[in-house]
Design an enzyme around this catalytic site. Structure first.
Site, PDB file in Angstrom:
ATOM      1  N   CYS A  92       6.738  -5.102  17.227  1.00  0.00           N
ATOM      2  CA  CYS A  92       7.551  -4.869  16.035  1.00  0.00           C
ATOM      3  C   CYS A  92       8.991  -5.222  16.361  1.00  0.00           C
ATOM      4  O   CYS A  92       9.497  -4.857  17.423  1.00  0.00           O
ATOM      5  CB  CYS A  92       7.439  -3.401  15.623  1.00  0.00           C
ATOM      6  SG  CYS A  92       8.400  -2.979  14.178  1.00  0.00           S
ATOM      7  N   HIS A 134       0.677  -3.115   8.849  1.00  0.00           N
ATOM      8  CA  HIS A 134       1.832  -2.818   9.701  1.00  0.00           C
ATOM      9  C   HIS A 134       3.119  -2.808   8.855  1.00  0.00           C
ATOM     10  O   HIS A 134       3.926  -1.877   8.960  1.00  0.00           O
ATOM     11  CB  HIS A 134       1.912  -3.865  10.823  1.00  0.00           C
ATOM     12  CG  HIS A 134       3.111  -3.742  11.703  1.00  0.00           C
ATOM     13  ND1 HIS A 134       3.027  -3.434  13.043  1.00  0.00           N
ATOM     14  CD2 HIS A 134       4.448  -3.881  11.446  1.00  0.00           C
ATOM     15  CE1 HIS A 134       4.245  -3.388  13.556  1.00  0.00           C
ATOM     16  NE2 HIS A 134       5.125  -3.651  12.614  1.00  0.00           N
ATOM     17  N   GLU A 135       3.276  -3.839   8.006  1.00  0.00           N
ATOM     18  CA  GLU A 135       4.511  -3.930   7.215  1.00  0.00           C
ATOM     19  C   GLU A 135       4.570  -2.816   6.157  1.00  0.00           C
ATOM     20  O   GLU A 135       5.632  -2.228   5.943  1.00  0.00           O
ATOM     21  CB  GLU A 135       4.627  -5.305   6.550  1.00  0.00           C
ATOM     22  CG  GLU A 135       4.703  -6.485   7.525  1.00  0.00           C
ATOM     23  CD  GLU A 135       5.675  -6.285   8.670  1.00  0.00           C
ATOM     24  OE1 GLU A 135       6.684  -5.564   8.494  1.00  0.00           O
ATOM     25  OE2 GLU A 135       5.421  -6.834   9.758  1.00  0.00           O
ATOM     26  N   HIS A 138       5.809   0.503   7.361  1.00  0.00           N
ATOM     27  CA  HIS A 138       7.275   0.642   7.441  1.00  0.00           C
ATOM     28  C   HIS A 138       7.830   1.293   6.170  1.00  0.00           C
ATOM     29  O   HIS A 138       8.829   2.010   6.223  1.00  0.00           O
ATOM     30  CB  HIS A 138       7.935  -0.729   7.617  1.00  0.00           C
ATOM     31  CG  HIS A 138       7.957  -1.229   9.026  1.00  0.00           C
ATOM     32  ND1 HIS A 138       8.654  -0.596  10.025  1.00  0.00           N
ATOM     33  CD2 HIS A 138       7.383  -2.313   9.606  1.00  0.00           C
ATOM     34  CE1 HIS A 138       8.512  -1.270  11.165  1.00  0.00           C
ATOM     35  NE2 HIS A 138       7.736  -2.314  10.935  1.00  0.00           N
TER      36      HIS A 138
HETATM   37 NI    NI Z   1       7.229  -3.696  12.392  1.00  0.00          NI
END
Ligand code: NI
Length: 170
Positions: A92, A134-135, A138
């Protein structure tokens, strides 16, 4: 990692077609490309809005995988399809130098608004599914180490590479 904007949930975008959102997305794509990343979420550029950008190049998609063009997704949603999970190493841009194995659903559906106000709906598997999850994490203040089953597996890319090389020559 450590900046408060990365820990708290981001807010919804009220007008996906607004000029400021287009500027934000362009800035995010530039940042992603400069860093050689495959995805980026708005909180990573310190904007607490539900916007992600990503792309999956042919090389990263793997054999039989899907290459995906640069995509901007606003107010995205994810549904898990099926019980299958996959474990793979993640990194990341907000946790520089580190990598760790994360287990995630292997097959998802996702949706959200595009910059032109169109509704995007896709199915994703493998690396593509992983990047989107994953995004979108966030946007909920979740960094991948928090998804690791065993945080002791977290390591610096350089050290793990060195260890792997030494393992080969030992
Ligand atoms: Ni990330």
């Amino acid at each position: 990692m450590g900046h408060p904007v990365l820990w708290r949930p981001a807010g919804p975008v009220t007008d996906p077609a607004a000029a400021e959102i287009r500027r934000l997305a362009a800035d995010m794509i530039e940042t992603m490309d400069d860093a050689g990343g495959t995805g980026l979420a708005a909180p990573q550029v310190h904007v607490a809005l539900r916007v992600v950008v990503f792309r999956v190049g042919a090389a990263r998609a793997g054999e039989g995988g899907q290459a995906v063009p640069t995509t901007v997704l606003i107010n995205p949603g994810i549904v898990v399809l099926g019980d299958e999970t996959e474990t793979a190493w993640e990194g990341c841009l907000s946790v520089p130098g580190l990598t760790g194995p994360v287990t995630r659903p292997a097959h998802i559906g996702y949706s959200g608004w595009g910059l032109d106000g169109s509704w995007i709906e896709r199915e994703a598997r493998g690396f593509h599914a992983r990047v989107v999850q994953h995004e979108c994490d966030h946007l909920d203040g979740i960094l991948y180490p928090a998804r690791m089953a065993d945080v002791s597996a977290l390591g610096f890319v350089e050290e793990l590479r060195r260890a792997a090389q030494q393992g080969e020559t030992a």
